[in-house]
Design an enzyme around this catalytic site. Structure first.
Site, mmCIF file in Angstrom:
data_model
loop_
_atom_site.group_PDB
_atom_site.id
_atom_site.type_symbol
_atom_site.label_atom_id
_atom_site.label_comp_id
_atom_site.label_asym_id
_atom_site.label_seq_id
_atom_site.Cartn_x
_atom_site.Cartn_y
_atom_site.Cartn_z
ATOM 1 C CG ASP A 1 -2.135 -1.329 1.338
ATOM 2 O OD1 ASP A 1 -2.187 -1.351 0.476
ATOM 3 O OD2 ASP A 1 -2.505 -1.269 2.162
ATOM 4 C CG ASP B 1 7.519 1.381 7.421
ATOM 5 O OD1 ASP B 1 5.980 1.101 6.929
ATOM 6 O OD2 ASP B 1 8.101 0.561 6.026
ATOM 7 C CE LYS C 1 1.312 1.270 -4.028
ATOM 8 N NZ LYS C 1 1.295 0.347 -4.085
ATOM 9 N N GLY D 1 7.465 -38.920 34.785
ATOM 10 C CA GLY D 1 7.856 -40.528 33.566
ATOM 11 C C GLY D 1 6.601 -40.131 32.549
ATOM 12 C CG LEU D 2 8.765 -41.564 28.240
ATOM 13 C CD1 LEU D 2 9.713 -42.254 27.410
ATOM 14 C CD2 LEU D 2 7.969 -40.238 27.136
ATOM 15 C CB SER D 3 3.133 -44.313 28.878
ATOM 16 O OG SER D 3 1.811 -45.200 29.258
ATOM 17 C CB SER E 1 1.741 -46.702 38.899
ATOM 18 O OG SER E 1 0.859 -45.513 37.984
ATOM 19 C CB SER F 1 3.052 -34.023 35.212
ATOM 20 O OG SER F 1 3.758 -35.079 35.972
#
Length: 635
Positions: free
Chosen positions: A41, A116, A172, A474-476, A481, A548
């Site tokens: 523009d 600008d 313009k 931690g990972l599954s 547990s 988590s």
């Protein structure tokens, strides 16, 4: 091209007259404005033309500009003014503006700082940055194209950010033969759109940044236009400093100035109002009151200070006041709250995660804040309210925000300084959103903490233990547990009072309404954190076993607890080992595409960077890991 003399200032000329030059400009008012609109523009060209016509180009700059213009393919002796502003190599190569370019120039009547801003939708976040401090916006429209989507987006943001003055520059005009009907049609179309978003007034000017029509003086090519040219309009528009000074006194404290034991002052930029020695003031959020003893500046003590000035205030009384707090007129205090309705402009390529904690920087203070699921997203073209569960890059939405403590604030429409904020990602430290506070939520004012006679320390002492959260992450398949279960059994034999919160078990009840999207995972951990906090209030040792996966959520839970109560235990198991166990068959389903958003496969796990305990299950058995955790808990 011959150099007009003395239009362009030489270094020697500036050096000879520097004292006079500085004295001339010292007392002029300052106007900050932006140029915005869609791609191509002519924003950069317009600013270059303003610099050129206001005689702010040095001889060496002019020579470089002429050479660069020839290389860029500009016809004949014409200058490509955009090259004055498009400083990045990528901008010159592509012929677009990417970053926000700030330029200073001055005329006999006023000083200016112009930003600008980019036209591409991809860089809308940069436009927000440039507009955040602007007093006026020049919205450019290509006369050949009319109003485009980005024109509407930028206009909406201009209104949203509280910019009071708007200039519609139909650029313009030379390419449409200075046709009045074309200009009138564009102005009429824009008026309809402006009314729909609440822009009540704007000044429309037909211009040609390339040719210079109606930039510094009325053009003969538009004899039908009876208004002022652009630069004279910028020179005379009201900056409205007097309005800020008429507001009640507010000053966010930026720094506590304590050079010695005999002086304690509070430094900051006055956001609104005036202040004098002897004025009664209140420090928020504490509410403590005092009076102003002195107004201290580099040039000496003052009898008065006004909005926009940076000063150091000393108080008559020794009261607690630190960075981030706000000193206000005692009889006109700010509201204090911790829950707000806001407008968010999302500025990050990673989408908003509702429930995740972000840093919220408002005024001079930084607090932790969580964003709820958006109420709706705004379609900037139609103003339609769209249902949305998150916000993507450049999206604008309405959402409630909760902070971790009460903060003093003003609605954004009343104060940019005390109602505007940014959100920062806690992991990457990137700014992810700009926001504006509408109002505090009523429940934030009506819901108060109920004090009880028996506190958490009493509950813990009755159980002869220290309340603690053991957070196994931690990972599954890592063994979280299993280890957590062993830890609880061992603590039970030691007559400790415990409770085990397991990820799968919680999802059968408390969190059964949640899925496994990133947002649902965040909410899952937030709820578990709140339950764990209540259990520590009861004096229990809480053992949790949750994947988590995100550091920010683990940090969020840590922030809920008392210092030293949260023990992050990283159960570290390589993915291939965890997958080989796959007791529940989850990895196999994830690999087959039957289970989406599974951590380690198609959803990330962010390893703890500095866990309180690191359990390597390739070295320690579950029994040994449990013994190590108990030894850490009960030395």
């Amino acid at each position: 091209m011959t150099t007009p003399d003395p239009i362009y200032k030489t270094d020697a000329l500036i050096a000879e007259n520097i004292d006079q030059y500085l004295e001339t400009h010292q007392h002029k008012t300052m106007l900050r404005f932006i140029t915005c609109g869609s791609v191509d523009d002519g924003k950069s060209t317009l600013i270059g033309r303003l610099l050129y016509d206001s005689k702010m180009i040095f001889e060496d700059q002019l020579a470089t500009l002429e050479a660069d213009s020839k290389r860029s393919g500009t016809q004949g002796e014409e200058i490509d003014f955009a090259l004055l502003v498009d400083g990045l190599a990528a901008e010159r190569e592509q012929g677009i503006t990417i970053d926000v370019a700030y330029r200073f120039f001055a005329t006999e009547k006023r000083k200016f700082i112009v930003a600008d801003t980019p036209g591409h939708e991809q860089y809308t976040r940069n436009m927000v940055t440039g507009a955040s401090t602007a007093d006026l916006a020049v919205i450019l429209i290509d006369a050949r194209k009319g109003i485009l989507t980005q024109t509407r987006r930028h206009s909406y943001l201009v209104k949203l950010l509280g910019i009071r003055h708007v200039v519609l520059a139909v650029n313009k005009m030379d390419l449409v033969d200075y046709d009045q009907d074309t200009f009138d049609t564009i102005v009429s179309d824009y008026r309809t759109f402006a009314d729909s978003i609440g822009i009540e007034e704007f000044t429309a000017i037909p211009i040609s940044g390339f040719k210079g029509d109606n930039i510094t003086a009325p053009s003969d090519n538009t004899a039908w236009y009876k208004g002022t040219a652009l630069l004279p309009h910028l020179e005379t528009v009201s900056v409205e400093d007097s309005l800020e000074q008429a507001e009640p006194f507010r000053m966010p404290v930026q720094w506590v100035n304590r050079p010695n034991l005999d002086f304690r002052g509070f430094a900051g930029l006055i956001a609104s109002g005036t202040v004098r020695p002897g004025d009664e003031v209140r420090v928020l959020p504490s509410g403590k009151t005092s009076t102003i003893a002195k107004i201290v500046t580099f040039d000496g003590d003052r009898d008065i200070a006004v909005a926009g000035e940076s000063v150091t205030l000393t108080l008559a009384d020794e009261i607690d006041c630190s960075r981030g707090q706000v000193i206000v007129a005692s009889k006109s205090p700010l509201e204090v709250a911790d829950q707000f309705e806001t407008t968010l402009v999302w500025m990050d390529e990673q989408e908003l995660v509702p429930g995740r904690a972000y840093w919220m920087k408002i005024g001079t203070q930084t607090v932790s804040a969580t964003v709820q699921e958006p109420k709706y997203e705004v379609n900037v073209n139609t103003q339609e309210h769209l249902a949305s569960k998150t916000l993507d890059l450049n999206a604008i939405g309405i959402a409630n925000i909760t902070t971790d403590r009460e903060i003093p604030f003003a609605a954004y429409k009343e104060s940019r300084d005390l109602g505007g904020f940014i959100l920062i990602d806690k992991i990457s430290n990137q700014t992810v959103a700009a926001g504006m506070i509408h109002f505090s939520l009523r429940r934030a004012q009506n819901v108060h903490w109920q004090a009880t006679d028996l506190g958490r320390d009493h509950h813990a002492s009755m159980k002869h233990q220290k309340a603690t959260v053991l957070w196994l992450t931690g990972l599954s398949g890592s063994g979280k547990s299993t280890i957590a279960n062993i830890v609880e059994k061992k603590l039970a034999r030691m007559n400790r009072h415990t409770f085990l919160l397991d990820g799968d078990n919680v999802r059968h009840g408390l969190n059964k309404d949640l899925g496994f999207t990133e947002a649902d995972r965040v909410e899952n951990i937030r709820r578990v954190g709140e339950v764990a906090k209540l259990m520590t209030d009861a004096g229990l040792i809480v053992i949790t076993a949750f994947i988590s996966p995100f550091r920010s959520e683990r940090d969020m839970v840590r922030s809920m607890m008392q210092p030293g109560e949260f023990v992050e235990v990283f159960v570290d198991t390589p993915l291939e080992v965890a997958e080989s166990r796959d007791v529940k068959g989850l990895y196999a389903k994830a690999r087959a595409g039957e289970l989406k958003n599974f951590t380690g496969i198609d959803s990330p796990y962010e390893h703890p960077e500095a866990p309180d305990m690191h359990i390597d299950t390739t070295i320690l058995s579950p029994e040994e890991a449990a013994d190590a955790i108990i030894a850490r808990l009960i030395p």
